[in-house]
Every structure is written in C-alpha cells, then in structure tokens.
Design a protein around this motif. Structure first.
Motif, PDB file in Angstrom:
ATOM      1  N   VAL A  34       0.854  -1.180   0.000  1.00 59.65           N
ATOM      2  CA  VAL A  34       0.000   0.000   0.000  1.00 59.65           C
ATOM      3  C   VAL A  34       0.892   1.232   0.000  1.00 59.65           C
ATOM      4  N   LYS A  36       1.217   5.735  -0.534  1.00 57.10           N
ATOM      5  CA  LYS A  36       0.491   6.989  -0.359  1.00 57.10           C
ATOM      6  C   LYS A  36       0.932   8.003  -1.402  1.00 57.10           C
ATOM      7  N   ALA A  41      -0.801  10.849   4.708  1.00 56.52           N
ATOM      8  CA  ALA A  41      -2.107  10.388   4.248  1.00 56.52           C
ATOM      9  C   ALA A  41      -3.154  10.632   5.335  1.00 56.52           C
ATOM     10  N   THR A  47      -4.295   7.012  -0.604  1.00 61.90           N
ATOM     11  CA  THR A  47      -3.537   5.763  -0.667  1.00 61.90           C
ATOM     12  C   THR A  47      -4.005   4.899  -1.831  1.00 61.90           C
TER      13      THR A  47
END
Length: 56
Positions: A34, A36, A41, A47
C-alpha cells in the motif's frame, strides 16, 4: 485465462488488475504494497495498492 488462487485475506474488486482472482473478489498475491500520494495520508483517497499491474 489462468485461474489464480484467491487470497481470502486480501479483498479486491479491481478486475483490471492481473492479480485479481477473477471468479472471486479477492487478490491472488500473498501480500500487497500500500502506497500513499502525499507526505501525510489523511484519507483513503490518499492511498493506493502499489502492487497493481494492469492485465494485458
């Protein structure tokens, strides 16, 4: 089309991704990255799944 094994721990509805499990709404990867889009974020929109690759 290759049938990918779904990972029931990673839900996914992005059918365009080459790692989407196709017949189920799951990812086929063991893990995802994952990422950003900004220094800090604060919202889900900041994200994304960095493991996404378009299916060719």
């Amino acid at each position: 089309m290759l049938k990918l094994k779904s990972n029931k721990n990673i839900g996914c509805t992005v059918n365009e991704c080459k790692y989407h499990a196709k017949n189920e709404s799951f990812c086929s990867l063991d893990h995802i990255n994952v990422v950003k889009h900004m220094d800090k974020a604060k919202t889900p929109e900041a994200t994304d799944c960095g493991s996404f690759e378009v299916e060719k």
